[in-house]
Write a protein that holds these residues in place. Structure first.
Motif, PDB file in Angstrom:
ATOM      1  N   ASP A  80       0.827  -1.203   0.000  1.00  0.00           N
ATOM      2  CA  ASP A  80       0.000   0.000   0.000  1.00  0.00           C
ATOM      3  C   ASP A  80       0.864   1.258   0.000  1.00  0.00           C
ATOM      4  OD1 ASP A  80      -2.317  -1.462  -0.052  1.00  0.00           O
ATOM      5  OD2 ASP A  80      -2.597  -1.435   2.114  1.00  0.00           O
ATOM      6  N   ASP A 104      -7.989   1.712  -2.442  1.00  0.00           N
ATOM      7  CA  ASP A 104      -9.071   0.715  -2.421  1.00  0.00           C
ATOM      8  C   ASP A 104      -9.433   0.268  -1.019  1.00  0.00           C
ATOM      9  OD1 ASP A 104      -7.636  -2.499  -2.563  1.00  0.00           O
ATOM     10  OD2 ASP A 104      -6.506  -0.670  -2.279  1.00  0.00           O
ATOM     11  N   TYR A 105      -8.520   0.407  -0.054  1.00  0.00           N
ATOM     12  CA  TYR A 105      -8.770  -0.094   1.295  1.00  0.00           C
ATOM     13  C   TYR A 105      -9.291   0.985   2.245  1.00  0.00           C
ATOM     14  CZ  TYR A 105      -4.257   2.167   1.816  1.00  0.00           C
ATOM     15  OH  TYR A 105      -3.231   3.078   1.780  1.00  0.00           O
ATOM     16  N   GLU A 106      -9.400   2.230   1.808  1.00  0.00           N
ATOM     17  CA  GLU A 106      -9.774   3.300   2.729  1.00  0.00           C
ATOM     18  C   GLU A 106     -11.245   3.219   3.126  1.00  0.00           C
ATOM     19  OE1 GLU A 106      -7.888   7.300   2.447  1.00  0.00           O
ATOM     20  OE2 GLU A 106      -7.494   6.648   0.385  1.00  0.00           O
ATOM     21  N   PRO A 113     -16.686   1.525   3.199  1.00  0.00           N
ATOM     22  CA  PRO A 113     -15.614   1.821   2.243  1.00  0.00           C
ATOM     23  C   PRO A 113     -15.821   3.178   1.574  1.00  0.00           C
ATOM     24  CG  PRO A 113     -16.440  -0.411   1.930  1.00  0.00           C
ATOM     25  CD  PRO A 113     -17.380   0.261   2.880  1.00  0.00           C
ATOM     26  N   LYS A 258      -5.156   0.491   7.243  1.00  0.00           N
ATOM     27  CA  LYS A 258      -5.104  -0.898   6.812  1.00  0.00           C
ATOM     28  C   LYS A 258      -6.355  -1.237   6.027  1.00  0.00           C
ATOM     29  CE  LYS A 258      -2.359  -3.400   7.873  1.00  0.00           C
ATOM     30  NZ  LYS A 258      -1.118  -3.744   7.160  1.00  0.00           N
ATOM     31  N   LYS A 259      -6.180  -2.000   4.998  1.00  0.00           N
ATOM     32  CA  LYS A 259      -7.315  -2.440   4.196  1.00  0.00           C
ATOM     33  C   LYS A 259      -8.028  -3.571   4.926  1.00  0.00           C
ATOM     34  CE  LYS A 259      -4.303  -5.577   1.641  1.00  0.00           C
ATOM     35  NZ  LYS A 259      -3.065  -5.166   2.262  1.00  0.00           N
ATOM     36  N   GLN A 261      -9.339  -7.266   5.575  1.00  0.00           N
ATOM     37  CA  GLN A 261      -8.749  -8.548   5.184  1.00  0.00           C
ATOM     38  C   GLN A 261      -9.432  -9.013   3.913  1.00  0.00           C
ATOM     39  OE1 GLN A 261      -8.850 -11.538   8.162  1.00  0.00           O
ATOM     40  NE2 GLN A 261      -8.028 -13.118   6.842  1.00  0.00           N
ATOM     41  N   ASN A 262      -8.625  -9.296   2.886  1.00  0.00           N
ATOM     42  CA  ASN A 262      -9.214  -9.406   1.568  1.00  0.00           C
ATOM     43  C   ASN A 262      -8.201  -9.984   0.601  1.00  0.00           C
ATOM     44  OD1 ASN A 262     -10.335  -8.920  -0.896  1.00  0.00           O
ATOM     45  ND2 ASN A 262     -10.994  -6.856  -0.438  1.00  0.00           N
ATOM     46  N   ARG A 265      -8.359  -8.274  -2.537  1.00  0.00           N
ATOM     47  CA  ARG A 265      -8.663  -6.868  -2.319  1.00  0.00           C
ATOM     48  C   ARG A 265     -10.099  -6.575  -2.746  1.00  0.00           C
ATOM     49  NH1 ARG A 265      -3.847  -4.356  -1.141  1.00  0.00           N
ATOM     50  NH2 ARG A 265      -4.859  -2.349  -1.321  1.00  0.00           N
ATOM     51  N   GLY A 268     -13.398  -8.165   1.328  1.00  0.00           N
ATOM     52  CA  GLY A 268     -13.672  -7.625   2.646  1.00  0.00           C
ATOM     53  C   GLY A 268     -15.033  -6.966   2.763  1.00  0.00           C
TER      54      GLY A 268
END
Length: 282
Positions: A80, A104-106, A113, A258-259, A261-262, A265, A268
């Motif tokens: 990231d 993408d994880y924000e 999300p 942190k994104k 868990q995925n 991606r 999650g």
């Protein structure tokens, strides 16, 4: 494609593509049209945005050099932070533009999300977002089935990294690009969704189409290795946690969140189902 969009896309590609990224333009309206209001991007519909994804080449062209340059400094999430560094270069190279980057994880404070990456990839024409609704008379009963994007050239061997929003840049005449339906049969879609949901660790769902390029064995080993052991796998020293031994500050800002868990991606958070809207869509 409008001249303005083509010029901006070329400038962004000049910065990102040599490092294994791809970019795809889309209108905010196309994204918002597929989602409930709670997930909308709060910008006028014609606002220009770019989806950013990483190809298998990103590992060698961007991540490994990034790790080698930073291996004496503790990193919270190297992938990231590497992506954040390269998206930061886009901002630096286009100082005249107001630009908002959403990784993408924000997530928002309520954990919703900030961007539903697979929906964005679909409306940008980058990758087809296959969902349960795309299987006629599906066999899964009450089981929860998450959807997954497939790229026409890379299959599942890619990752969606985020979007770049350009507030103030409006492109009402930008023509939509539909994603290529590269898994057209019911049987193949069942195999894909079952592989993604139930057997994602074996990587096979990523071969839903024959890819032009896959992750290398080294790259697969890296992402299969516990994070604490990944630098050693690449022959790099594990950074010290002692702040006094860290290298000087890096000349860029990284993104620490942190994104979810995925593994792909995308697992999650289940994106709301895409329904054919009145505006351009699947």
């Amino acid at each position: 494609m409008e001249l303005q969009v083509a010029e901006l896309k070329q400038k962004i590609e000049d910065t990102l593509c040599p490092f294994g990224f791809e970019v795809y333009p889309f209108q905010v309206a196309w994204y918002n049209a597929l989602l409930p209001p709670a997930f909308h991007l709060p910008l006028p519909g014609p606002t220009l945005a770019f989806l950013v994804l990483s190809t298998p080449a990103m590992f060698d062209r961007a991540l490994k050099p990034f790790l080698q340059s930073c291996h004496l400094r503790p990193l919270t999430d190297p992938v990231d932070q590497c992506v954040a560094y390269h998206l930061g270069r886009v901002r630096k190279n286009l100082p005249e533009l107001q630009m908002e980057v959403i990784a993408d994880y924000e997530v928002h404070p309520n954990r919703r999300p900030k961007i539903l990456a697979q929906t964005a990839a679909h409306v940008a024409g980058a990758a087809y977002y296959y969902q349960r609704k795309d299987v006629e008379a599906d066999p899964w009963g009450t089981q929860h089935i998450s959807g997954v994007c497939i790229h026409p050239r890379y299959g599942g061997w890619f990752a969606i990294r985020g979007v770049m929003l350009l507030p103030g840049v409006e492109v009402p005449d930008l023509p939509p690009t539909k994603p290529l339906d590269c898994v057209p049969t019911r049987a193949a879609r069942i195999t894909l969704l079952e592989g993604f949901n139930f057997h994602w660790r074996d990587w096979t769902y990523r071969d839903a189409v024959t890819p032009q390029e896959r992750y290398s064995e080294e790259q697969k080993a890296y992402f299969s290795t516990p994070p604490a052991q990944r630098l050693a796998l690449l022959g790099l020293a594990q950074p010290s946690e002692d702040p006094s031994s860290a290298s000087p500050e890096l000349p860029f800002t990284t993104l620490p969140p942190k994104k979810p868990q995925n593994p792909s991606r995308a697992r999650g958070w289940l994106s709301p189902s895409i329904s054919p809207p009145a505006s351009p869509g699947p």
